[in-house]
Write an enzyme that holds these catalytic residues in place. Structure first.
Site, PDB file in Angstrom:
ATOM      1  N   ASP A   1       0.791  -1.239   0.000  1.00  0.00           N
ATOM      2  CA  ASP A   1       0.000   0.000   0.000  1.00  0.00           C
ATOM      3  C   ASP A   1       0.824   1.290   0.000  1.00  0.00           C
ATOM      4  O   ASP A   1       0.504   2.237   0.733  1.00  0.00           O
ATOM      5  CB  ASP A   1      -0.946   0.008   1.213  1.00  0.00           C
TER       6      ASP A   1
ATOM      7  N   HIS B   1     -10.640   0.237  -3.122  1.00  0.00           N
ATOM      8  CA  HIS B   1     -11.989   0.251  -2.578  1.00  0.00           C
ATOM      9  C   HIS B   1     -13.039   0.748  -3.567  1.00  0.00           C
ATOM     10  O   HIS B   1     -12.805   1.740  -4.277  1.00  0.00           O
ATOM     11  CB  HIS B   1     -12.042   1.164  -1.345  1.00  0.00           C
TER      12      HIS B   1
ATOM     13  N   HIS C   1     -10.703   6.960   0.898  1.00  0.00           N
ATOM     14  CA  HIS C   1      -9.331   6.788   0.435  1.00  0.00           C
ATOM     15  C   HIS C   1      -9.228   5.626  -0.553  1.00  0.00           C
ATOM     16  O   HIS C   1     -10.029   4.701  -0.527  1.00  0.00           O
ATOM     17  CB  HIS C   1      -8.376   6.542   1.616  1.00  0.00           C
TER      18      HIS C   1
ATOM     19  N   LYS D   1      -6.789  -5.385  -2.880  1.00  0.00           N
ATOM     20  CA  LYS D   1      -7.481  -5.811  -1.654  1.00  0.00           C
ATOM     21  C   LYS D   1      -8.501  -4.756  -1.243  1.00  0.00           C
ATOM     22  O   LYS D   1      -8.442  -3.616  -1.705  1.00  0.00           O
ATOM     23  CB  LYS D   1      -6.485  -6.073  -0.521  1.00  0.00           C
TER      24      LYS D   1
ATOM     25  N   CYS E   1      -1.950  -2.404   7.784  1.00  0.00           N
ATOM     26  CA  CYS E   1      -1.903  -3.337   6.664  1.00  0.00           C
ATOM     27  C   CYS E   1      -0.576  -4.092   6.552  1.00  0.00           C
ATOM     28  O   CYS E   1      -0.556  -5.269   6.200  1.00  0.00           O
ATOM     29  CB  CYS E   1      -2.201  -2.601   5.367  1.00  0.00           C
TER      30      CYS E   1
END
Length: 266
Positions: free
Chosen positions: A61, A108, A158, A183, A228
């Site tokens: 990330d 997302h 985000h 993810k 994460c």
């Protein structure tokens, strides 16, 4: 035993009992000799993993929103700058011959459960401290009815799919054969780990990719150490990979949680 040497290339000394104990691990038939099948198991399952281990570099990330966007970790209590991970990660890319390189992305949908501005989309459970969307605030942990019933920390919007915030930082080097893992794509369940969602109802392809490459060792880094990155390293351990969480290449949110993450992954 000459296969197993110390840093000065000298074989470790093993007494006869230790040698016998090691032999019997592989002599599964117990007949005192080693068949070809037993030798292949010994070689592939043990010796190559110790002497010629293959490594996966998992970069978690390193995305714009965590560096300078809506959820920049520099604004979090630890005050760490997410951009600080880029140079040391690039240095490792240039200097260490990892066998594979993996990049996880929070990815997302716009109606994701973790967004504070989506709190009104789901019914809050009776056990939740906040009982209406108006009572919810960023960083609150609430409980949604589901299904599934889920405990969720609320964040600013985000890493929305296809947005600038979801892109990898422009200065991060990306290996030409690097694998990308998305993810957090299920709108109803968050995913901290690059292996599983938080409820372990779904999984990504990361474990399968690593096993297909024959990697036994996983080096994990990125943003954020105590969310994460730590979750990914913990799951790698749980899946049986020898796991290293690289401190110099990771930045986090809360000092106490960062410290406890390194304790948990040891």
């Amino acid at each position: 035993t000459a296969l197993f040497r110390n840093e000065k290339a000298k074989p470790y000394k093993l007494d006869s009992q230790q040698i016998s104990d090691l032999f019997m691990i592989f002599n599964t038939s117990g007949d005192g000799s080693m068949s070809m099948q037993e030798f292949v198991y010994c070689w592939n399952g043990w010796i190559t993993k110790i002497v010629k281990s293959k490594t996966a570099f998992v970069i978690v990330d390193v995305q714009n929103d965590f560096i300078s966007g809506n959820l920049a970790i520099i604004n979090c209590p630890a005050g760490q700058n997410g951009e600080d991970v880029v140079a040391p990660i690039n240095m490792l890319m240039d200097s260490v011959p990892f066998h594979m390189h993996c990049y996880s992305l929070d990815w997302h949908p716009s109606d994701h459960v973790s967004f504070i501005d989506n709190a009104h989309l789901r019914k809050l459970h009776g056990d939740s401290k906040a009982q209406s969307p108006e009572e919810c605030a960023v960083w609150d942990t609430v409980i949604f009815v589901g299904p599934p019933k889920i405990e969720q920390t609320l964040y600013p919007r985000h890493c929305v799919q296809e947005s600038w915030g979801a892109e990898l930082n422009k200065d991060l080097k990306v290996h030409p054969k690097g694998k990308v893992i998305h993810k957090g794509i299920n709108p109803n369940i968050d995913s901290y780990s690059a292996f599983f969602d938080n409820a372990k109802l779904g999984k990504t392809s990361l474990e399968e990719m690593i096993r297909e490459e024959g990697c036994s060792d996983v080096f994990v880094c990125g943003i954020a150490t105590d969310v994460c990155v730590g979750s990914t390293a913990h799951e790698a351990n749980e899946l049986g990979f020898r796991t290293v969480l690289i401190e110099d290449c990771s930045r986090g949110i809360q000092d106490d949680n960062i410290a406890s993450t390194f304790e948990r992954v040891k």
